[in-house]
Design a protein around this motif. Structure first.
Motif, short mmCIF file in Angstrom:
data_model
loop_
_atom_site.label_atom_id
_atom_site.label_comp_id
_atom_site.label_asym_id
_atom_site.label_seq_id
_atom_site.Cartn_x
_atom_site.Cartn_y
_atom_site.Cartn_z
N GLU A 243 0.83 -1.20 0.00
CA GLU A 243 0.00 0.00 0.00
C GLU A 243 0.87 1.25 0.00
OE1 GLU A 243 -2.82 -0.19 3.18
OE2 GLU A 243 -4.05 -1.69 2.16
N MET A 244 0.36 2.30 -0.64
CA MET A 244 1.02 3.61 -0.68
C MET A 244 -0.03 4.70 -0.47
SD MET A 244 3.48 3.42 -4.04
CE MET A 244 4.84 2.27 -4.17
N LEU A 245 0.32 5.68 0.32
CA LEU A 245 -0.56 6.84 0.53
C LEU A 245 -1.97 6.42 0.97
CD1 LEU A 245 0.47 8.96 -2.60
CD2 LEU A 245 1.40 9.07 -0.27
N GLY A 246 -2.04 5.35 1.74
CA GLY A 246 -3.33 4.88 2.24
C GLY A 246 -4.16 4.10 1.24
N LYS A 247 -3.59 3.82 0.06
CA LYS A 247 -4.30 3.05 -0.97
C LYS A 247 -3.45 1.87 -1.39
CE LYS A 247 -6.70 7.10 -2.93
NZ LYS A 247 -8.05 6.64 -2.51
N SER A 248 -4.09 0.86 -1.98
CA SER A 248 -3.31 -0.26 -2.49
C SER A 248 -2.39 0.23 -3.61
CB SER A 248 -4.23 -1.36 -3.02
OG SER A 248 -4.80 -1.00 -4.27
N THR A 249 -1.18 -0.30 -3.65
CA THR A 249 -0.22 0.11 -4.67
C THR A 249 -0.78 -0.17 -6.07
OG1 THR A 249 1.64 -0.28 -3.21
CG2 THR A 249 2.09 -0.30 -5.57
N LEU A 271 10.14 5.80 -6.48
CA LEU A 271 10.44 6.83 -5.49
C LEU A 271 9.73 6.53 -4.17
CD1 LEU A 271 11.59 9.57 -4.62
CD2 LEU A 271 9.57 10.66 -5.64
N MET A 272 8.44 6.22 -4.24
CA MET A 272 7.68 5.91 -3.03
C MET A 272 8.21 4.65 -2.35
SD MET A 272 5.58 8.36 -2.61
CE MET A 272 4.66 7.64 -1.27
N SER A 273 8.62 3.68 -3.15
CA SER A 273 9.18 2.45 -2.59
C SER A 273 10.48 2.72 -1.87
CB SER A 273 9.39 1.41 -3.69
OG SER A 273 8.17 1.04 -4.27
N ARG A 274 11.30 3.59 -2.45
CA ARG A 274 12.57 3.94 -1.81
C ARG A 274 12.32 4.63 -0.47
NH1 ARG A 274 17.89 4.46 -3.93
NH2 ARG A 274 19.24 5.03 -2.19
N ILE A 275 11.31 5.50 -0.43
CA ILE A 275 10.99 6.19 0.81
C ILE A 275 10.47 5.22 1.87
CG2 ILE A 275 9.43 7.88 1.86
CD1 ILE A 275 9.56 9.44 -0.79
#
Length: 447
Positions: A243-249, A271-275
């Motif tokens: 999940e990212m930003l409260g939603k499923s990836t 980028l989001m995965s790295r974070i």
């Protein structure tokens, strides 16, 4: 047709080894005309296309080698398995998941959903019959599907129809690779299709071969049972948070792809995965140079959605190893020269299509990998009334798309061709040679 033997513990659920396919001139015990399409395989894809046909007023018959629907899900999956994507991305046509199901249903919930789906549409497969050969009879213009019973090999039947739908899918047979010294290793070597939980491996050193979603999740399960797993990572792999930003990836990616090009979406995901996950290369999980969705489109390789395994790797509970060079009695030598002892080896090496072993045609399906030669979204239709569903490398979403396309195409020809076909089945067979007379010595009956 010969099937791969499961390594341990699955013989009760798997078809018995079959005799070689009978020649087309051998007499069958039964012969059956099928008014609508014949569907081979009662997994989610087979159920989906049968339901779509039913909605169009077209009857069909499913032939299934196992004793139940979705046998892969029921007999060959580990206990902790859940759908990796949110449930609304995994629905079959016309029916949603129950509202009380969680976002990621368990395998038991998914099987219950499939059973309710089959009941809703009155889908009653013919179970315990394995297709040995399927061949188009160009002389008479129909498909001839020969089967043997799972209880008695001599119980044979020939089905005939104008349409054949291949729904055996991408995961028909467990893939078991060969390693040097494999027969010398004294511990169990088990494919994950035979793995249920980490309980039998408590306190043991276990090598998991394969770093896809199954391999990563099996490592997590082994940790929960206090085993000591190591993970073989031979190739590069994309690992993304579930999940990212409260939603499923996956859901977020599908939304972004409506507005942005695939490479831009991939850059955002990385980028989001790295974070969120950090630099996976430091853990021995090197990323491919091509982004996750672009790689999926090019090769069908699915990115791994992390459900907790990365934390176990970071903490040292799961050790990452390079590719296997050879096995000895108690140890494994890796390509980087490292040698370690193990009590058991689990093969999370996936599955393969078995279509080339029984479908006697070479235009639609490749003999190398058993997939349609034409890439998605055009691989669902072949020649002479042949179709494929469940080979898109895009999960249940792809299966649903194919199922709808197939039903629409067959329904457009159904009324006229069904009448013509029934007229043919009710008329005497054309005069033929003595060889053909022997081949047609039995009457077909219609269902």
């Amino acid at each position: 047709m010969e099937y791969l033997r499961e390594l341990e513990g699955k013989q009760v659920h798997d078809p018995l080894p079959r005799k070689k396919s009978m020649t087309m001139s051998k007499l069958c015990e039964r012969r059956v005309w099928v008014r609508g399409p014949i569907i081979v395989g009662a997994g989610p894809s087979g159920l989906a296309v049968a339901a779509c046909l039913k909605q169009k007023g077209v009857p069909s018959l499913i032939i299934e080698r196992s004793s139940c629907i979705a046998s892969l899900w029921q007999f060959k999956t580990y206990d902790r398995l859940r759908l990796h994507l949110p449930k609304h991305f995994c629905e079959l046509p016309f029916v949603s998941f129950p509202s009380n199901f969680p976002t990621y249903p368990t395998k038991q919930q998914f099987v219950a959903y499939l059973e309710a789906y089959a009941k809703k549409f009155g889908i009653k497969p013919v179970f315990n019959e394995t297709v040995e050969t399927a061949e188009f009879d160009h002389r008479y213009g129909f498909w001839r599907i020969r089967t043997t019973g799972s209880k008695r090999v001599e119980e044979t039947c020939e089905y005939a129809s104008q349409w054949l739908i291949v729904a055996t899918g991408e995961n028909a047979e467990a893939y078991v690779p060969e390693f040097e010294g494999m027969r010398d290793f004294v511990g169990p070597i088990i494919h994950t299709s035979c793995y249920r939980s980490g309980e039998p491996f408590h306190g043991k050193r276990v090598l998991v071969v394969g770093c896809g979603n199954s391999g990563m999740e099996v490592c997590l399960d082994l940790c929960n049972y206090n085993a000591q797993p190591s993970l073989v990572v031979r190739d590069s792999v994309h690992v993304l948070p579930q999940e990212m930003l409260g939603k499923s990836t996956f859901g977020l990616s599908m939304w972004l792809l409506k507005w942005f090009p695939i490479r831009m979406v991939d850059q955002f995901l990385l980028l989001m995965s790295r974070i969120k996950l950090g630099n996976t290369a430091r853990l021995g999980l090197n990323r491919p140079k091509v982004g996750p969705f672009e790689l999926k489109n090019l090769t069908g390789k699915t990115p791994v959605l992390d459900v907790g395994t990365l934390a176990k790797i970071k903490s040292g509970n799961v050790k990452v190893c390079r590719g296997i060079k050879r096995l000895t009695s108690y140890a494994v030598e890796f390509v980087d020269g490292q040698v370690e002892n193990f009590d058991a080896i689990l093969l999370a090496t996936g599955y393969r299509s078995n279509v080339p072993s029984w479908l006697k045609e070479s235009n639609m399906f490749s003999k190398e990998d058993g997939f349609p030669r034409r890439p998605f979204p055009n691989g669902w239709k072949g020649e002479c009334g042949s179709y494929a569903v469940g080979f898109t490398k895009r999960g249940l979403l792809g299966s649903s798309m194919d199922a709808k396309n197939i039903a629409e195409d067959i329904a457009s020809h159904w009324k006229a061709e069904a009448k013509q076909f029934m007229a043919f089945t009710c008329s005497p067979l054309p005069r033929c040679s003595k060889h053909d007379e022997r081949d047609h010595a039995c009457f077909y009956f219609s269902i």
